[in-house]
Write an enzyme that holds these catalytic residues in place. Structure first.
Site, PDB file in Angstrom:
ATOM      1  N   ARG A   2       0.826  -1.211   0.000  1.00  0.00           N
ATOM      2  CA  ARG A   2       0.000   0.000   0.000  1.00  0.00           C
ATOM      3  C   ARG A   2       0.862   1.263   0.000  1.00  0.00           C
ATOM      4  NH1 ARG A   2      -2.766  -0.780   4.358  1.00  0.00           N
ATOM      5  NH2 ARG A   2      -2.295   1.052   5.643  1.00  0.00           N
TER       6      ARG A   2
ATOM      7  N   TYR B 259     -17.431  17.578 -13.083  1.00  0.00           N
ATOM      8  CA  TYR B 259     -17.895  16.196 -12.980  1.00  0.00           C
ATOM      9  C   TYR B 259     -18.868  16.083 -11.812  1.00  0.00           C
ATOM     10  CZ  TYR B 259     -17.605  11.106 -12.373  1.00  0.00           C
ATOM     11  OH  TYR B 259     -17.902   9.782 -12.239  1.00  0.00           O
TER      12      TYR B 259
ATOM     13  N   ASP C 278      -7.855  19.985 -12.494  1.00  0.00           N
ATOM     14  CA  ASP C 278      -8.116  18.677 -13.081  1.00  0.00           C
ATOM     15  C   ASP C 278      -7.939  18.832 -14.585  1.00  0.00           C
ATOM     16  OD1 ASP C 278      -9.231  16.401 -14.262  1.00  0.00           O
ATOM     17  OD2 ASP C 278     -10.734  16.154 -12.692  1.00  0.00           O
TER      18      ASP C 278
ATOM     19  N   LYS D 287      -8.676   7.831 -18.455  1.00  0.00           N
ATOM     20  CA  LYS D 287      -9.047   8.415 -19.738  1.00  0.00           C
ATOM     21  C   LYS D 287      -7.861   8.408 -20.715  1.00  0.00           C
ATOM     22  CE  LYS D 287     -12.964   9.386 -17.618  1.00  0.00           C
ATOM     23  NZ  LYS D 287     -12.693   9.194 -16.189  1.00  0.00           N
TER      24      LYS D 287
END
Length: 537
Positions: free
Chosen positions: A202, A255, A328, A353
């Protein structure tokens, strides 16, 4: 079997790393300079240059292993073999390395400073530094040959600096959840910050780190953190950087899931928000003057209307009030826009994306200064949301064609936007590359390309728009964007169907709105498909 003679390719022993604040881990260098003492007393020849603090196996090393070990070396077993070697103070083949001819003298025990800020280099420079004494040398990388974003997207973090070095061109996938220490004293050294190592999956992974370094190089960032999704990157970033009772400024067009998090989750911690139009500079100034703003967060271009924010101006305004600026840039990609160079503190992407580019992986990332990214990294290590190394590999692979894909998508989207704007069955087109776009001049100033997504309003109602979408033959009806395959959707149905028509209209989401993400298909085929679908309505 006796090993054949060879001339080893020698590098300094690799030291893995993890982050501070977690299980006594030492501070993560995050591409900054760091030092370690060399244990070898002999001079070492570096015929090929050093690309990182790494262990290089000799070319015939794997061939000397058993068949089973050889299979393991090619993939999963790399983790155990490399981790075992990392835990040694003396690298394997150090004795053989000592016999190599001398071309770069390095005295045993001296501080060797490795500058990882330029992972896109292949050359080593040893410089004297009078402030540290005549015997102190610095090993640093010289920027030499990677100038274009396309070359950086292919080679950065891998050939020029990955922590696992084999003769393979591609980066190995290190499938391990933990890393071992050879002796307890090695663990104690790690806990007391005398050595650097990976510890737990992690907190870091060699494959994932290659991806982070690649994105950093492309964005011009000191550090990058990769996470399990774009939303994970957004939420963890806000939780890390906005204190309880803090204030966020964001924009109307964004978004929807990001807006939901800001409007419904953050208020539980006393965090409030001002929502302004992307071009509302007066609104931003009002928010900065009347609130203690911790963070300005927006997309640019935005989703789904592709509005653009003046990144340079808002960064200056926010910095004057002590606020952090996060952009973003998913719609823009690092190729079309360099938000950090324009003044932003953080650039965020849904790597699902364009970076991944093949509609086959979920990931998110943030890039910026080591100081800011480390704050987010520490919170990320507590919350989880770790990217699987297999997913990291898919994005590494996808980024090698990033420039080729984005160039094609930019071109197709520009031509299609112009075609749609002139078509009698289209009411309005939203695309920064059009003169009719409200931020067209700004987009030309801060972008080198306008992206592969075009939003537009069909001349009709919900049913008419459905007929148009269903008549298309090439694009898939799906969420997301930025992949090789074209994708189309009606936001009113795909993202806002749970709201009434009047509620959707508050966000500008009309029933006839279409968002079209153009892939890398031939333009002529896409043009013919769109025209025949428009003729059906």
């Amino acid at each position: 079997m006796a090993m054949s003679s060879f001339t080893p390719r020698v590098s300094l022993p690799f030291e893995c790393r993890s982050d501070s604040g977690i299980s006594g881990a030492i501070p993560r260098p995050d591409d900054a300079r760091f030092t370690r003492k060399l244990n070898t007393a002999s001079s070492v020849k570096q015929p090929f240059g050093v690309s990182s603090l790494i262990l290089r196996f000799p070319p015939n090393f794997v061939r000397q292993l058993s068949n089973k070990a050889r299979r393991n070396c090619s993939n999963i077993g790399v983790a155990q073999i490399v981790a075992a070697s990392w835990s040694n103070n003396q690298p394997p083949f150090a004795a053989a390395a000592a016999k190599a001819a001398v071309s770069v003298p390095i005295t045993a025990g001296e501080d060797v400073v490795v500058d990882n800020n330029n992972n896109n280099n292949n050359n080593i420079i040893i410089n004297d530094d009078k402030d540290l004494g005549n015997d102190s040398k610095f090993v640093q990388f010289e920027a030499s040959f990677l100038n274009g974003d396309g070359s950086v997207a292919i080679h950065a973090g891998e050939r020029l600096g990955r922590g696992i070095v084999t003769d393979a061109i591609t980066t190995p996938v290190v499938n391990t959840s933990a890393y071992f220490f050879k002796k307890t004293i090695d663990l104690i050294d790690f806990k007391e910050k005398r050595s650097i190592s990976f510890e737990y999956g992690r907190y870091g992974n060699p494959t994932t780190e290659v991806l982070e370094n690649k994105i950093s190089q492309l964005e011009g960032a000191e550090s990058t953190l990769i996470l399990a999704s774009g939303m994970c990157a957004s939420t963890v970033m806000m939780l890390a950087l906005v204190p309880a009772g803090g204030h966020i400024v964001t924009t109307t067009d964004c978004y929807r899931k990001t807006r939901i998090f800001i409007e419904t989750f953050l208020p539980k911690m006393g965090i409030t928000a001002s929502v302004i139009d992307p071009a509302d500079i007066a609104g931003l100034e009002h928010a900065l003057n009347n609130h203690k703003v911790s963070l300005f967060f927006t997309e640019s271009p935005t989703n789904p209307f592709l509005r653009c924010v003046d990144i340079e101006l808002v960064s200056k305004m926010c910095h004057a009030k002590g606020a952090v600026v996060c952009i973003d840039g998913t719609f823009a990609t690092p190729l079309n826009q360099k938000a950090l160079a324009l003044g932003a503190d953080i650039i965020l992407h849904s790597a699902t994306k364009y970076l991944g580019g093949h509609n086959d992986v979920l990931a998110g990332c943030i890039s910026g200064s080591t100081e800011i990214v480390s704050q987010v990294r520490n919170v990320h290590h507590v919350l989880g949301g770790t990217l699987n190394p297999n997913a990291a590999y898919l994005i590494i692979r996808g980024m090698k064609t990033l420039k080729l894909r984005v160039q094609q998508q930019n071109s197709t989207a520009q031509r299609m936007a112009e075609l749609l704007e002139a078509h009698p069955k289209v009411r309005r087109v939203y695309y920064p590359g059009l003169k009719s776009h409200p931020e067209h001049e700004l987009a030309k100033k801060q972008m080198t390309g306008f992206g592969g997504v075009v939003s537009f309003e069909v001349d009709g109602d919900l049913e008419t728009t459905i007929k148009f979408v269903d008549s298309l033959k090439i694009p898939y009806i799906a969420p997301s964007f930025g992949g090789c395959e074209s994708i189309v959707d009606q936001p009113a149905i795909m993202s806002y169907w749970d709201l009434s028509q009047s509620e959707r209209a508050k966000y500008g989401i009309l029933d006839n709105l279409v968002r079209f993400s153009f892939g890398v298909e031939d333009y002529e085929d896409l043009e013919a498909d769109v025209l025949q679908a428009l003729e059906k309505i």
